[in-house]
Write an enzyme that holds these catalytic residues in place. Structure first.
Site, PDB file in Angstrom:
ATOM      1  N   SER A  86      15.273  14.444   3.193  1.00  0.00           N
ATOM      2  CA  SER A  86      16.245  13.489   3.706  1.00  0.00           C
ATOM      3  C   SER A  86      15.551  12.279   4.316  1.00  0.00           C
ATOM      4  O   SER A  86      14.539  12.403   5.000  1.00  0.00           O
ATOM      5  CB  SER A  86      17.111  14.163   4.772  1.00  0.00           C
ATOM      6  OG  SER A  86      17.986  13.226   5.350  1.00  0.00           O
ATOM      7  N   GLU A 127       2.180   1.620  -3.388  1.00  0.00           N
ATOM      8  CA  GLU A 127       1.086   2.115  -4.221  1.00  0.00           C
ATOM      9  C   GLU A 127       0.857   3.616  -3.981  1.00  0.00           C
ATOM     10  O   GLU A 127       0.636   4.377  -4.926  1.00  0.00           O
ATOM     11  CB  GLU A 127      -0.190   1.328  -3.892  1.00  0.00           C
ATOM     12  CG  GLU A 127      -1.403   1.742  -4.687  1.00  0.00           C
ATOM     13  CD  GLU A 127      -2.619   0.929  -4.293  1.00  0.00           C
ATOM     14  OE1 GLU A 127      -3.342   0.514  -5.209  1.00  0.00           O
ATOM     15  OE2 GLU A 127      -2.852   0.718  -3.078  1.00  0.00           O
ATOM     16  N   ARG A 151       0.837  -1.207   0.000  1.00  0.00           N
ATOM     17  CA  ARG A 151       0.000   0.000   0.000  1.00  0.00           C
ATOM     18  C   ARG A 151       0.868   1.251   0.000  1.00  0.00           C
ATOM     19  O   ARG A 151       0.565   2.237  -0.655  1.00  0.00           O
ATOM     20  CB  ARG A 151      -0.940   0.029   1.210  1.00  0.00           C
ATOM     21  CG  ARG A 151      -2.053  -1.023   1.144  1.00  0.00           C
ATOM     22  CD  ARG A 151      -3.152  -0.687   0.193  1.00  0.00           C
ATOM     23  NE  ARG A 151      -3.356  -1.256  -1.078  1.00  0.00           N
ATOM     24  CZ  ARG A 151      -3.207  -2.474  -1.571  1.00  0.00           C
ATOM     25  NH1 ARG A 151      -2.689  -3.413  -0.879  1.00  0.00           N
ATOM     26  NH2 ARG A 151      -3.559  -2.784  -2.784  1.00  0.00           N
TER      27      ARG A 151
END
Length: 147
Positions: free
Chosen positions: A114, A91, A88
């Site tokens: 960073s 995604e 997820r």
């Protein structure tokens, strides 16, 4: 499938046997629970003092200290994650990565966030429609150098 290092397996087994949570270990080490979980997966390196405290809390041999303080190879490797929760996040980056990049550049200029000077917090937000996961990523902005 992600291969879990042998030391990680030992750490997780000891944590389970002791009935400890990462939040419990937070009070032992004085580090955030997400950082401690990263240490378990060997995505972070401990100081000798942190490694000693962790191993003592878990009842493991101090012979493991050198492995916990060594520098690690970070990341999942060149694979698309298959674990549903990890996927997820992959995604989310596929869908929102470029929009996030544009907004960051608009607000800060050309650079990156960073992942070294960085914190990650995970909170549970109770909601009558179903509990929610609040993930806060906080990284220092690093502008690209011109020369």
């Amino acid at each position: 499938m992600m291969t879990i290092p042998e030391i990680s397996q030992k750490l997780f087994a000891a944590k389970k046997a002791k009935g400890l949570s990462f939040a419990d270990l937070e009070s032992v080490l004085g580090r955030d629970e997400v950082w401690i979980a990263a240490l378990f997966y060997r995505q972070a390196s401990a100081s000798e003092e942190e490694a000693t405290k962790l191993l003592e809390a878990l009842g493991l041999s101090l012979d493991l200290v050198p492995e916990l303080v060594s520098s690690t190879v970070k990341g999942l490797g060149p694979i698309v994650p298959t674990d549903p929760l990890v996927y997820r996040f992959y995604e989310i980056m596929q869908v929102y990565g470029m929009p996030m990049k544009e907004v960051i550049h608009e607000k800060f200029g050309d650079g990156i966030m960073s992942a070294i000077d960085f914190t990650l917090d995970i909170e549970k937000v109770e909601d009558p429609k179903g509990d929610r996961v609040l993930v806060t990523m906080n990284g220092k902005f690093l502008p690209y150098k011109k020369w």
